[in-house]
Structure formats: structure tokens, C-alpha cells
Enzyme design. Sequence first.
Site: not given
Ligand code: GLY
Length: 364
Positions: A89, A149
Site C-alpha cells: 500500500d 486493490d
Molecule cells: N485496500 C483496502 C480496502 O479497500 O479496504
Amino acid sequence: MFEKALKFSLDRIKENIAEFKDCFLSAESSGYMYQKNSECIDWTEGFWTGMLWLAYELTGDSEMKTTAEGLDKILQKRIYDRLGTDTHDLGFLYSLSNVAEYKVTGDADAKKAAIEAAELLILRFHEKGQFIQAWGSLEDRDNYRLIIDCLMNLPLLFWATEETGDSKYADIAKKHFYTALNCVIRDDYTTHHTFYFDPETGDKVKGVTRQGYSNDSCWARGQAWAVYGIPLAYRYLRDESLLDLYNHITDCFFERLPSDNVPYWDMVFTDGDEPRDTSAAAIAVCGILEMNKYFPNEEYVDRAMKMMTALENSYLAERNSNGILTDAMYSKPDGSKPECNVWGDYFFLEAIMRINNPNWKIYW
Ligand code: GLY
């Protein structure tokens, strides 16, 4: 356009500066109130700085800028001290903080820290499986997977190549991107949330959900990450074959919307009393507006505006809240309730920025 939502969002951000000047907002609210997040080890801190940079660009208010700069410094220390950096992330975190700062002000320290984040992100790439591992230790079999994601973490790598001239970042982003498309998208253009590979051979194993309803359902935010992630990759790759895929995935998102145009938290639900995920709507709108720059599609924009109208009319957190959008869903399987989510608030403001300023220079 969306004047009420714009004013409401900017007022909220201004009010929140008093409490969140030297710290971040919690990932989600509790009883619609965000708490202080002073640790800066989550995946979500960049959304508050991103909102501040957007608000600064929209208003010229110097307090927004100085607050964002101060918080970006905390993220600079984080990357050099390696605090909570064992995650993919880094893209979410640094695109919306230090890359944003560099793009808005040209600050050299911000650029350096964001390149450092890209440097760490590519260390999570597995040659065998050709993907960037989402979570946890790289030696951990149970974590040998990618998640949808991560499409949003790739722009940091494309940007790093543009800035440094070193192709290694974009090469990895590209490899991960096509691996992800190859495994998370089902034949009917719904998507898996996460996908496992065999650590010995790198072969595809299976799709598994983490935040969706079931392994064969379609987590709404995951679908929205694809609706936005594909245009962001297109922006750098210019691979025209992506248009067809993007259209199918976006059609699939629209087909599964309930009558009020705001998705349920999982797209297996198309009516009834299940909670919504307003953040998925805001993310999808940003993706549609990005792709519209390259492949104009009036029908999609019209439907995106309907989603925005629904958010503005029915989901502003006007009472007893310090957030912007109600009814965002973090992770229902983990017991989350409808709350404000800091990314839902960010993408809603980004969507408003895009609608009112089509030439806005994106942070991604
Ligand atoms: N990237 C984590 C979420 O969308 O909850």
C-alpha cells in the site's frame, strides 16, 4: 457542479484541521466520528494528506498547505525509518502525500521520499509468480497472493520511472498489472478480491475473498478498484486493448447497482437491506472520469453523475459527524458497520475536483 457537496467537504476539512493538524484520521469513523491516528502505520494515512492537497488546490488556503506539508514530513520519516512499510500500500500512501506535494509545489524532499517508497514497493515483486505481494512477509506461503486493490499502487511505480528515467519501476508495475488482469477477472467480468499462486511454481491457484461476501461473489470496492485501476494503468501504458476490458468491467459495475445508484458492499446484492459502500461509488466515478479523457463515453459519464447526485443528496454526513460521506463499508466480514471511511471521503472530493476542473493534474 456539486456545489453543496464541494462546500460541505471543504468546510469539514477546514474544521478537522484543528484536531488533525499533527496526526491522521483513523481509517474509519466510529459512530460517524473519526478518531486521532497518531501512529502512522496504517495503509490509509495518505487519504487525509490527499484531501488537504485537493482542498489547498481548490481554495488556495495556506493552512491546508502547511498542514499537508507537516503530515507529509511524518510520512517521509516513516519511509526512511521503515515503519509499517512491509505492505504494497505504499502506492496509496505516497501518491496522495509526497507525490501530490511534489506535483503541487515541486518540493525535492517530497519527491525523494516518494521515490524511496517506490524502491521499497518493487522489493515485494515475486519473479516466479510475476506479482507484487500484498501483505506480510515475503517468505510466508499463506501470503503468496496479490489483491485487486494493488492496481492503485502501480501509479507510484510508473511515476517513479518517469521521474528517474529508470525503467525498473514501470517494468515491475507492468508485469504485475497483466498478471493481475489475468487472474482476478472472471469470465463474466466480476472480480476476485485476492488471488493465490503456488510459491514453488508461480502457477495460479485460486481466487479467495478477504472483504467480500464469498469467494465467488463480487466485492463492490474490489470491482471499483478495477474500474479506476485500469484507466490509471492505461494512462501510462497506452495499451488500447484495455478499453474492451474496462468497458466490460464498468458495465458489470453498473448492472449490479441498485435503483438508487449506490452499490451494496458486495455486488452479489442488488436489492434489499444490506449495507452500501459509498466509497466504492466514489472510486468508480474517479475511474470513469479518468478513462473518459482517453475514450469519451457520454453514457458512462451520465451514469457516474447519477452516482454523484445520489451521494450528494442522500449520503453527506451532515449530522453528528466529522466525516464527509456516510455508509462506507470497510470490511463486513470483520464486523465493520456503515461508517465514514477516509478513502471514501478522499475519492468523493477527488471526483468533485475532476468534475469541476477537468484539467486537474492528478496525483496518481
Ligand atoms: N485496500 C483496502 C480496502 O479497500 O479496504
